[in-house]
Design an enzyme around this catalytic site. Structure first.
Site, PDB file in Angstrom:
ATOM      1  N   TYR A 145       0.866  -1.185   0.000  1.00 28.34           N
ATOM      2  CA  TYR A 145       0.000   0.000   0.000  1.00 28.34           C
ATOM      3  C   TYR A 145       0.897   1.227   0.000  1.00 28.34           C
ATOM      4  CZ  TYR A 145      -3.462   3.417   1.687  1.00 28.34           C
ATOM      5  OH  TYR A 145      -4.275   4.509   1.825  1.00 28.34           O
ATOM      6  N   ASP A 240       9.393   2.947  -0.617  1.00 26.77           N
ATOM      7  CA  ASP A 240       8.354   3.625   0.155  1.00 26.77           C
ATOM      8  C   ASP A 240       8.590   3.296   1.624  1.00 26.77           C
ATOM      9  OD1 ASP A 240       4.680   3.558   0.237  1.00 26.77           O
ATOM     10  OD2 ASP A 240       6.197   4.588   1.449  1.00 26.77           O
ATOM     11  N   LYS A 268       4.862   9.353   8.824  1.00 25.11           N
ATOM     12  CA  LYS A 268       4.648   8.799  10.164  1.00 25.11           C
ATOM     13  C   LYS A 268       5.671   9.301  11.196  1.00 25.11           C
ATOM     14  CE  LYS A 268       2.369   4.820   8.074  1.00 25.11           C
ATOM     15  NZ  LYS A 268       0.973   4.796   8.531  1.00 25.11           N
TER      16      LYS A 268
END
Ligand code: KE4
Length: 429
Positions: A145, A240, A268
């Site tokens: 994702y 990523d 994050k």
């Protein structure tokens, strides 16, 4: 059992305002059933819900809270920054401080740009890759994702997988066909696909350690093979690291796996719980980004001083020593879970990379998303709720990762293991 009356009432009213009652799908408990518990406050490694129930938190806002909830150093930095104002839409020294610290820790990010979400970071990195290679295709991996930009909602992980969404309506077929998908950890399949279509691939984008199909580590040869494959076909390699950044190693995937990407995305942890993400990498690629070059990308709140202050305070605290300490506790938790499952005769596999971890109710190791889907997701649902009832908050989906923070002490790990042992006994029936 714990009461959730206030959570239920808040969710009942929220469903009248927000689609599914939430502002991000994975929060809705779609993967485990039942009604979400509503967070009221966080204290270190503990989460307290709207009804006053306390949980040992292993989701930590899906990864950002590597220091735990409301760490004093972050609150102090936020207070200092907010007394000077909350946003300027102008250059500030706060973004310089955080940018310089990230580049010092991650020297492969020669240039970087702050944005406000991981989705913005990955979509912008792909735009740079498409501009620099003059190609339109991308290659991603089944179950990975990379946020909700159109190009990525093809066999995506996280909430797309949790909710069993085939892909996503609203993504033009013409765009979706530019996204090639192949199984994670399958070098031969990636080589075949690139041999057939590599000439139109701008970038191979990969989670160096998968956290969105459950926790799936790369086979040792996988990431080096992707590096070679990208080079052989004139494509760029994008790591990523929105989730793995400052989690799997102090200097990220290049340190852990010895492979340097051309571009990296972060998120994050670098915001310490505030909206911060970034994309960056080779200067010759990133200098194409406006206003230095023609590739346009912008954001009103990019580099927001409060978010920069929280991220800077977080990374300052996250020394190599602290990282190693959190990793050691994570290893103990994972080993403890393996021992519990073995003693109870439950088919189970668990693993970790730094302070990111996960497990499946399946005996054989999980190497890709197809494997993950064969795990016992019904047992996961029961285990999730039995753990929740005993004060342990896990990700409400079998296709997510879990995390550890500096605020989880040895006693908290031992207590969590006791509670999860009891929960597994109850879940098995
Ligand atoms: P955001 O746009 O949600 O900030 O980041 C997207 C993203 C990109 N890349 C990776 C590897 C990610 O894990 C994410 C976001 N992760 C999910 C949790 N699996 C965020 C939680 C959510 O969607 O609410």
């Amino acid at each position: 059992m714990t009461r959730h009356d206030k959570s239920q009432e808040i969710m009942r009213r929220s469903r009248e305002i927000f689609p599914g009652g939430v502002n991000s799908p994975v929060r809705a408990f779609g993967g485990v059933g039942g009604t979400p518990v509503v967070a009221a406050r966080g204290e270190g490694c503990r989460l307290i819900d709207a009804d006053g129930n306390a949980y040992l938190d292993f989701v930590l806002s899906w990864g950002p809270l590597v220091l735990g909830h409301a760490p004093p150093a972050v609150l102090d930095a936020l207070h200092e920054a907010m007394t000077a104002g909350t946003s300027f839409g102008m250059p500030t020294e706060w973004e310089l401080r955080l940018g310089a610290l990230i580049r010092e820790r991650l020297p492969h990010m020669e240039r970087l740009r702050f944005v406000s979400s991981g989705t913005e970071a990955t979509m912008s990195a792909v735009r740079v890759a498409r501009a620099q290679t003059r190609r339109d295709g991308i290659l991603k991996f089944d179950g990975c994702y990379h946020g909700h930009a159109d190009s990525f909602l093809v066999k995506a992980g996280s909430g797309v997988a949790t909710l069993g969404l085939p892909n996503s309506p609203g993504v033009p077929a013409a765009l979706a066909e530019l996204t090639l998908v192949t199984p994670y950890n399958d070098i031969a399949a990636a080589e075949r696909l690139m041999a057939e279509q590599g000439g139109r691939v701008a970038a191979i984008i990969v989670e160096p350690v998968v956290g969105n199909a459950g926790f799936i580590p790369p086979d040792p040869a996988f990431l080096p093979a992707l590096r070679r494959l990208a080079d052989a076909h004139g494509a760029l390699l994008i790591f990523d690291e929105v989730m793995t950044g400052f989690r799997i190693a102090p200097a990220g995937a290049p340190e852990r796996f010895g492979v340097n990407p051309d571009l990296t995305t972060l998120g994050k942890v670098i915001g310490g719980g505030l909206p911060v993400a970034a994309y960056g990498g080779r200067a010759d690629l990133m200098d194409a980004v406006a206003p230095a070059g023609p590739v346009y990308q912008a954001g009103t709140l990019s580099g927001n001083p409060l978010a920069m202050a929280a991220g800077h305070a977080t990374l300052r605290m996250l020394t190599r020593e602290l990282h190693a300490k959190i990793e050691a506790r994570t290893a103990r938790l994972v080993q403890g879970l393996r021992e519990i499952a073995a003693r109870r005769g439950v088919p189970f596999s668990a693993d970790h990379a730094g302070s990111m971890w996960g497990f499946f109710f399946r005996a054989e190791p999980v190497r890709n998303f197809a494997d993950a889907r064969t795990s016992d997701t019904e047992l996961f649902k029961r285990f999730f709720h039995e753990a929740l009832a005993r004060g342990v908050y896990l990700a409400p989906s079998p296709f997510e990762a879990a995390f550890m923070s500096a605020a989880h002490g040895d006693d908290d790990v031992a207590e969590a293991l006791n509670r999860m042992d009891d929960a597994l006994g109850a879940a098995r029936g």
